[in-house]
Motif scaffolding. Structure first.
Motif, PDB file in Angstrom:
ATOM      1  N   THR A  12     -91.975   5.062 -19.781  1.00 47.29           N
ATOM      2  CA  THR A  12     -90.969   6.058 -19.406  1.00 47.29           C
ATOM      3  C   THR A  12     -91.213   7.380 -20.104  1.00 47.29           C
ATOM      4  N   TRP A  13     -91.561   7.348 -21.383  1.00 50.13           N
ATOM      5  CA  TRP A  13     -91.802   8.583 -22.121  1.00 50.13           C
ATOM      6  C   TRP A  13     -92.899   9.419 -21.459  1.00 50.13           C
ATOM      7  N   LEU A  14     -93.940   8.740 -20.939  1.00 52.06           N
ATOM      8  CA  LEU A  14     -95.041   9.464 -20.321  1.00 52.06           C
ATOM      9  C   LEU A  14     -94.607  10.127 -19.019  1.00 52.06           C
ATOM     10  N   TRP A  15     -93.809   9.414 -18.200  1.00 59.00           N
ATOM     11  CA  TRP A  15     -93.396   9.985 -16.918  1.00 59.00           C
ATOM     12  C   TRP A  15     -92.434  11.165 -17.107  1.00 59.00           C
ATOM     13  N   VAL A  16     -91.609  11.107 -18.163  1.00 65.99           N
ATOM     14  CA  VAL A  16     -90.749  12.256 -18.460  1.00 65.99           C
ATOM     15  C   VAL A  16     -91.600  13.480 -18.815  1.00 65.99           C
ATOM     16  N   MET A  17     -92.615  13.258 -19.637  1.00 66.20           N
ATOM     17  CA  MET A  17     -93.493  14.361 -20.020  1.00 66.20           C
ATOM     18  C   MET A  17     -94.291  14.877 -18.828  1.00 66.20           C
ATOM     19  N   VAL A  18     -94.704  13.960 -17.950  1.00 60.94           N
ATOM     20  CA  VAL A  18     -95.428  14.373 -16.748  1.00 60.94           C
ATOM     21  C   VAL A  18     -94.534  15.245 -15.867  1.00 60.94           C
ATOM     22  N   ALA A  19     -93.261  14.853 -15.709  1.00 59.07           N
ATOM     23  CA  ALA A  19     -92.331  15.649 -14.893  1.00 59.07           C
ATOM     24  C   ALA A  19     -92.145  17.044 -15.480  1.00 59.07           C
ATOM     25  N   ALA A  20     -91.964  17.116 -16.803  1.00 61.44           N
ATOM     26  CA  ALA A  20     -91.803  18.420 -17.446  1.00 61.44           C
ATOM     27  C   ALA A  20     -93.069  19.260 -17.304  1.00 61.44           C
ATOM     28  N   ALA A  21     -94.231  18.605 -17.400  1.00 64.94           N
ATOM     29  CA  ALA A  21     -95.489  19.335 -17.257  1.00 64.94           C
ATOM     30  C   ALA A  21     -95.653  19.876 -15.843  1.00 64.94           C
ATOM     31  N   VAL A  22     -95.271  19.103 -14.837  1.00 67.38           N
ATOM     32  CA  VAL A  22     -95.362  19.593 -13.458  1.00 67.38           C
ATOM     33  C   VAL A  22     -94.519  20.855 -13.290  1.00 67.38           C
ATOM     34  N   LEU A  23     -93.307  20.853 -13.828  1.00 63.34           N
ATOM     35  CA  LEU A  23     -92.424  22.012 -13.697  1.00 63.34           C
ATOM     36  C   LEU A  23     -92.982  23.234 -14.420  1.00 63.34           C
ATOM     37  N   THR A  24     -93.388  23.058 -15.667  1.00 61.58           N
ATOM     38  CA  THR A  24     -93.864  24.217 -16.433  1.00 61.58           C
ATOM     39  C   THR A  24     -95.172  24.761 -15.867  1.00 61.58           C
ATOM     40  N   GLN A  25     -96.059  23.874 -15.419  1.00 65.50           N
ATOM     41  CA  GLN A  25     -97.340  24.357 -14.901  1.00 65.50           C
ATOM     42  C   GLN A  25     -97.199  24.949 -13.504  1.00 65.50           C
ATOM     43  N   THR A  26     -96.255  24.447 -12.726  1.00 64.71           N
ATOM     44  CA  THR A  26     -95.966  25.094 -11.444  1.00 64.71           C
ATOM     45  C   THR A  26     -95.479  26.513 -11.697  1.00 64.71           C
ATOM     46  N   ALA A  27     -94.570  26.656 -12.661  1.00 65.38           N
ATOM     47  CA  ALA A  27     -94.076  27.989 -13.005  1.00 65.38           C
ATOM     48  C   ALA A  27     -95.202  28.888 -13.490  1.00 65.38           C
ATOM     49  N   LEU A  28     -96.011  28.375 -14.411  1.00 66.27           N
ATOM     50  CA  LEU A  28     -97.099  29.175 -14.977  1.00 66.27           C
ATOM     51  C   LEU A  28     -98.061  29.644 -13.896  1.00 66.27           C
ATOM     52  N   ASN A  29     -98.424  28.734 -12.992  1.00 63.08           N
ATOM     53  CA  ASN A  29     -99.430  29.066 -11.991  1.00 63.08           C
ATOM     54  C   ASN A  29     -98.845  29.775 -10.777  1.00 63.08           C
ATOM     55  N   LEU A  30     -97.551  29.901 -10.733  1.00 62.38           N
ATOM     56  CA  LEU A  30     -96.912  30.827  -9.804  1.00 62.38           C
ATOM     57  C   LEU A  30     -96.883  32.221 -10.426  1.00 62.38           C
ATOM     58  N   LEU A  31     -96.526  32.281 -11.709  1.00 66.61           N
ATOM     59  CA  LEU A  31     -96.365  33.567 -12.378  1.00 66.61           C
ATOM     60  C   LEU A  31     -97.684  34.316 -12.537  1.00 66.61           C
ATOM     61  N   ARG A  32     -98.753  33.618 -12.869  1.00 62.56           N
ATOM     62  CA  ARG A  32     -99.970  34.331 -13.254  1.00 62.56           C
ATOM     63  C   ARG A  32    -100.669  35.042 -12.094  1.00 62.56           C
ATOM     64  N   PRO A  33    -100.894  34.389 -10.934  1.00 62.54           N
ATOM     65  CA  PRO A  33    -101.491  35.179  -9.844  1.00 62.54           C
ATOM     66  C   PRO A  33    -100.574  36.286  -9.339  1.00 62.54           C
ATOM     67  N   VAL A  34     -99.254  36.046  -9.342  1.00 66.61           N
ATOM     68  CA  VAL A  34     -98.327  37.098  -8.912  1.00 66.61           C
ATOM     69  C   VAL A  34     -98.373  38.265  -9.892  1.00 66.61           C
ATOM     70  N   THR A  35     -98.606  37.968 -11.168  1.00 69.18           N
ATOM     71  CA  THR A  35     -98.756  39.038 -12.156  1.00 69.18           C
ATOM     72  C   THR A  35     -99.918  39.958 -11.794  1.00 69.18           C
ATOM     73  N   SER A  36    -101.025  39.385 -11.302  1.00 74.63           N
ATOM     74  CA  SER A  36    -102.163  40.220 -10.884  1.00 74.63           C
ATOM     75  C   SER A  36    -101.763  41.141  -9.741  1.00 74.63           C
ATOM     76  N   TYR A  37    -101.009  40.620  -8.774  1.00 74.81           N
ATOM     77  CA  TYR A  37    -100.559  41.466  -7.677  1.00 74.81           C
ATOM     78  C   TYR A  37     -99.598  42.545  -8.182  1.00 74.81           C
ATOM     79  N   LYS A  38     -98.735  42.183  -9.143  1.00 71.33           N
ATOM     80  CA  LYS A  38     -97.815  43.184  -9.691  1.00 71.33           C
ATOM     81  C   LYS A  38     -98.589  44.299 -10.389  1.00 71.33           C
ATOM     82  N   LEU A  39     -99.633  43.924 -11.121  1.00 71.55           N
ATOM     83  CA  LEU A  39    -100.454  44.929 -11.783  1.00 71.55           C
ATOM     84  C   LEU A  39    -101.120  45.854 -10.767  1.00 71.55           C
TER      85      LEU A  39
END
Length: 433
Positions: A8-35
């Motif tokens: 269970t501990w691993l799946w909780v961490m996997v869920a949190a990682a999916v959310l944070t990395q989805t956010a990160l990889n949404l933000l970073r390419p959009v940052t290039s377009y903003k620049l």
């Protein structure tokens, strides 16, 4: 971890990682377009990408030692997600290149806190025989985010190149909406992490293979010398593993930042750039899901070598597939293959480093690995931006691929110099590592 309930501990961490990395990889390419909308050129994009790693560069080792002193890492992982959310909001508010760079540095710090605490928690909880699988699932979650984030950004920004969209008022509203969405997705990881139960009471000292499943081994007295940078780097194979990790991460960073520029130069709309980055992430997800199968049949060192060389060759061809060949289907295929091999390398370097050092050094060693990664994330994107200035955006991608190939050559030559045929020993299977 041998029992399903103990995962269970691993799946909780996997869920949190999916959310944070989805956010990160949404933000970073959009940052290039903003620049781009702020009038930035390739060099400025490279510097903004480097800013993402500047603060983490000087704090990774300290954070690695902090993880070794904490009994539970749940709060630290949640803090990293919250800082990433704040950085997403700051990117949405930024109205100058300088403010974008500051917000990027904050984003990098949040990601570092999340990553180093997550890796340390896995190093504590996972027994040695399941460590490849645990790191594989955790990094597979990163790849899911690397697939979902760019796809979301592409869907939001649409199918019209930025230059063409500028004639109709530009994409400022869509860019702002995408950045706010990224901040919200990162924030969702905070309550997810608090679903993780605190570790059960445990014995002090380093994690033992026979420790109770799911217990995080906390700090305690040890006869092993204190982990320092020189001591860690003197462990055979550690510098080579860290160079490979640095190269593998740098090419993902540079792709994320520069592929929007390559696409814009070739007339490829943001939607297709997002699809290409998502395909790269999907290839990494697939290879990481099958990582236990691969590592049971080939040595970790051979797999890392294949990851470096094959990903370098395939990713380097992507800009050519977009222009002059104008073959999106070929670019998609190359990104899928390159992504699959890029995905193999990171979890394997985590395991190689974790198992090369004493148990009580794991937090510091993984922290040093992240220092190396962040050093690469500061120097290589900035260098890629300088290379791209005369050669165009594709030059930045080719530079990153050259670093991958150089790391593979170093591993091969280093292994032969030690008389093993592969770096750091290991003839075949996991037992040789």
């Amino acid at each position: 971890m041998a029992k399903r309930g103990s995962l269970t501990w691993l799946w909780v961490m996997v869920a949190a990682a999916v959310l944070t990395q989805t956010a990160l990889n949404l933000l970073r390419p959009v940052t290039s377009y903003k620049l781009l909308t702020l009038g930035a050129d390739e060099t400025a994009v490279g510097l903004a990408t480097a800013a993402y790693a500047i603060v983490p560069l000087v704090s990774a080792m300290w954070l690695g030692r902090v993880t070794g002193r904490l009994g539970s890492l749940r709060g630290m992982i949640a803090l990293g997600a919250a800082v990433m959310a704040a950085a997403g909001a700051a990117l949405a508010w930024s109205d100058s290149v300088l403010l974008v760079m500051v917000a990027s540095a904050l984003l990098g710090m949040g990601h570092l806190v999340f990553t180093i605490a997550g890796q340390a928690a896995i190093g504590r909880r996972a027994p040695a025989e399941l460590m490849d699988a645990a790191f594989g699932w955790f990094t597979a979650a990163f790849s899911v985010g690397q697939m979902a984030g760019p796809l979301l950004s592409g869907l939001i920004l649409g199918s019209v190149p930025l230059a063409a969209a500028a004639a109709g008022g530009g994409l400022d509203a869509e860019i702002g909406w995408a950045l706010w969405l990224g901040a919200g997705v990162a924030l969702l990881a905070v309550p997810v992490m608090y679903a993780l139960r605190p570790p059960a009471p445990h014995r002090t000292g380093p994690t033992a293979a026979g420790a109770s499943p799911g217990a995080e081994a906390g700090p305690g007295p040890s006869s092993v010398a204190r982990a320092t940078v020189p001591r860690i780097l003197r462990v055979p194979g550690i510098p080579s593993h860290m160079l490979a990790a640095l190269a593998l991460l740098a090419v993902i960073d540079i792709l994320t930042a520069f592929l929007p520029l390559v696409g814009e130069a070739a007339g490829v709309p943001p939607l297709w750039v997002g699809i290409l980055l998502a395909v790269r992430g999907g290839g990494s997800v697939l290879s990481r899901v099958f990582l236990p199968w691969f590592s049971a049949r080939w040595s970790r060192n051979a797999l890392v070598l294949a990851a470096l060389w094959i990903s370098a060759a395939t990713i380097a061809l992507v800009p050519l597939a977009l222009e002059p060949l104008d073959a999106l289907w070929l670019a998609v295929a190359l990104m899928a293959v390159g992504g699959a091999f890029l995905g193999l390398g990171q979890p394997l370097t985590m395991t190689l480093i974790s198992q090369a050092v004493p148990d009580s050094w794991r937090g510091a060693a993984l922290g040093l690995r992240l220092v190396g990664n962040r050093l690469g994330q500061v120097l290589l994107p900035a260098a890629a931006g300088l290379v791209a200035a005369p050669l165009g955006p594709a030059g930045g991608v080719w530079f990153a691929c050259a670093v991958l190939a150089a790391s593979g050559t170093e591993r091969l030559l280093g292994g032969r110099a030690r008389g093993t045929g592969t770096p750091s020993g290991g003839a075949g299977g996991n037992g040789g590592d």
